[in-house]
Design a protein around this motif. Sequence first.
Motif, PDB file in Angstrom:
ATOM      1  N   HIS A  58       0.830  -1.205   0.000  1.00 17.50           N
ATOM      2  CA  HIS A  58       0.000   0.000   0.000  1.00 17.50           C
ATOM      3  C   HIS A  58       0.867   1.260   0.000  1.00 17.50           C
ATOM      4  O   HIS A  58       1.982   1.270   0.532  1.00 17.50           O
ATOM      5  CB  HIS A  58      -0.893   0.025   1.235  1.00 17.50           C
ATOM      6  N   THR A  59       0.343   2.329  -0.591  1.00 14.29           N
ATOM      7  CA  THR A  59       1.022   3.625  -0.566  1.00 14.29           C
ATOM      8  C   THR A  59       0.175   4.706   0.086  1.00 14.29           C
ATOM      9  O   THR A  59       0.689   5.796   0.390  1.00 14.29           O
ATOM     10  CB  THR A  59       1.362   4.095  -1.994  1.00 14.29           C
ATOM     11  N   ALA A  60      -1.133   4.469   0.260  1.00 15.42           N
ATOM     12  CA  ALA A  60      -2.083   5.479   0.742  1.00 15.42           C
ATOM     13  C   ALA A  60      -2.193   6.658  -0.224  1.00 15.42           C
ATOM     14  O   ALA A  60      -2.598   7.758   0.159  1.00 15.42           O
ATOM     15  CB  ALA A  60      -1.712   5.965   2.142  1.00 15.42           C
ATOM     16  N   ARG A  61      -1.853   6.424  -1.485  1.00 14.47           N
ATOM     17  CA  ARG A  61      -2.038   7.428  -2.535  1.00 14.47           C
ATOM     18  C   ARG A  61      -3.258   7.020  -3.358  1.00 14.47           C
ATOM     19  O   ARG A  61      -3.210   6.041  -4.105  1.00 14.47           O
ATOM     20  CB  ARG A  61      -0.805   7.509  -3.435  1.00 14.47           C
ATOM     21  N   PHE A  62      -4.347   7.779  -3.185  1.00 14.52           N
ATOM     22  CA  PHE A  62      -5.600   7.431  -3.833  1.00 14.52           C
ATOM     23  C   PHE A  62      -5.846   8.348  -5.027  1.00 14.52           C
ATOM     24  O   PHE A  62      -5.405   9.492  -5.066  1.00 14.52           O
ATOM     25  CB  PHE A  62      -6.753   7.508  -2.829  1.00 14.52           C
ATOM     26  N   ASP A  63      -6.574   7.798  -6.000  1.00 15.84           N
ATOM     27  CA  ASP A  63      -6.756   8.518  -7.251  1.00 15.84           C
ATOM     28  C   ASP A  63      -8.051   8.041  -7.899  1.00 15.84           C
ATOM     29  O   ASP A  63      -8.653   7.042  -7.468  1.00 15.84           O
ATOM     30  CB  ASP A  63      -5.568   8.217  -8.174  1.00 15.84           C
ATOM     31  N   GLU A  71      -6.285   2.891  -5.346  1.00 11.93           N
ATOM     32  CA  GLU A  71      -5.024   3.245  -4.680  1.00 11.93           C
ATOM     33  C   GLU A  71      -3.856   2.780  -5.545  1.00 11.93           C
ATOM     34  O   GLU A  71      -3.895   1.707  -6.146  1.00 11.93           O
ATOM     35  CB  GLU A  71      -4.947   2.550  -3.322  1.00 11.93           C
ATOM     36  N   TRP A  72      -2.820   3.590  -5.597  1.00 10.14           N
ATOM     37  CA  TRP A  72      -1.588   3.167  -6.233  1.00 10.14           C
ATOM     38  C   TRP A  72      -0.848   2.217  -5.291  1.00 10.14           C
ATOM     39  O   TRP A  72      -0.659   2.520  -4.117  1.00 10.14           O
ATOM     40  CB  TRP A  72      -0.698   4.367  -6.559  1.00 10.14           C
ATOM     41  N   THR A  74       2.700  -0.115  -4.716  1.00 11.18           N
ATOM     42  CA  THR A  74       4.044  -0.347  -5.227  1.00 11.18           C
ATOM     43  C   THR A  74       4.180  -1.818  -5.597  1.00 11.18           C
ATOM     44  O   THR A  74       3.605  -2.704  -4.959  1.00 11.18           O
ATOM     45  CB  THR A  74       5.126   0.019  -4.203  1.00 11.18           C
ATOM     46  N   ALA A  80       4.910   0.808  -9.847  1.00 11.38           N
ATOM     47  CA  ALA A  80       3.588   1.133  -9.325  1.00 11.38           C
ATOM     48  C   ALA A  80       2.506   0.641 -10.268  1.00 11.38           C
ATOM     49  O   ALA A  80       2.658   0.705 -11.492  1.00 11.38           O
ATOM     50  CB  ALA A  80       3.449   2.638  -9.108  1.00 11.38           C
TER      51      ALA A  80
END
Length: 228
Positions: A58-63, A71-72, A74, A80
């Motif tokens: 998980h990266t906690a980068r949502f889009d 979520e993106w 890795t 990614a």
Amino acid sequence: MMGMLFFASLLSWGPQEGWPDSLHVNALPHLNVRHAASGQIAFQLPDGTAIASHRLAHTARFDTIKGLSGEWLTLDDTLAVFDAYLWVADPPRVEELESEYGLYTELEGMQAYGARVVDGLHVPRFYTLYEDYGGPSGEAFGLEAYCTPGQALQCFRRILRAQFMHEGRLEQQPEVAAHLESLLTDPWDGEEPLVFSWGGEGGGFSWVLKLVDADRGVYGIEFSMGSC
């Protein structure tokens, strides 16, 4: 041909056991794998490719991409992938074939897909319902799975594209065709059911994407048909 399917979110989506051993690419014809630092495409993975879960983080980068929330993640630390294009099982098979009348798409049958992927854990249930009222009758097939709203929507779109991309059955139904286009492009809140319905001789048909259990993160896709 009919296919079928179904599908929580944020950092802890899925059952308590976590991700299945592998997540599968659900992107026709392929998924772009990007460099995590630059965002540039590094290479592409074909549809259906299995990715071992221990390679993902998980990266906690949502889009939101093309209406799909996600979520993106890795991949192998330096790459990614966008998780809306991953599925908790091998996705329903889609094959493009050619006949004397032109190209057409064949979608894996619902019963066959359910028998192949239901594991009681990440894809916990496949069901069939049949009702006969002594004239009008109805039948439904559905499958449920643990996943994110974006993953659920992507699977729903996969089915709709496979059924209607080459058939031309909506050429005389512009309103239905416009609704289909909205389902293939617009975002979804993950809560209100999405319904795509069309009529046929003697009855009607529907595909439905719905939230089955918000607490457990279960989404489902159901196909139903009814006669007059």
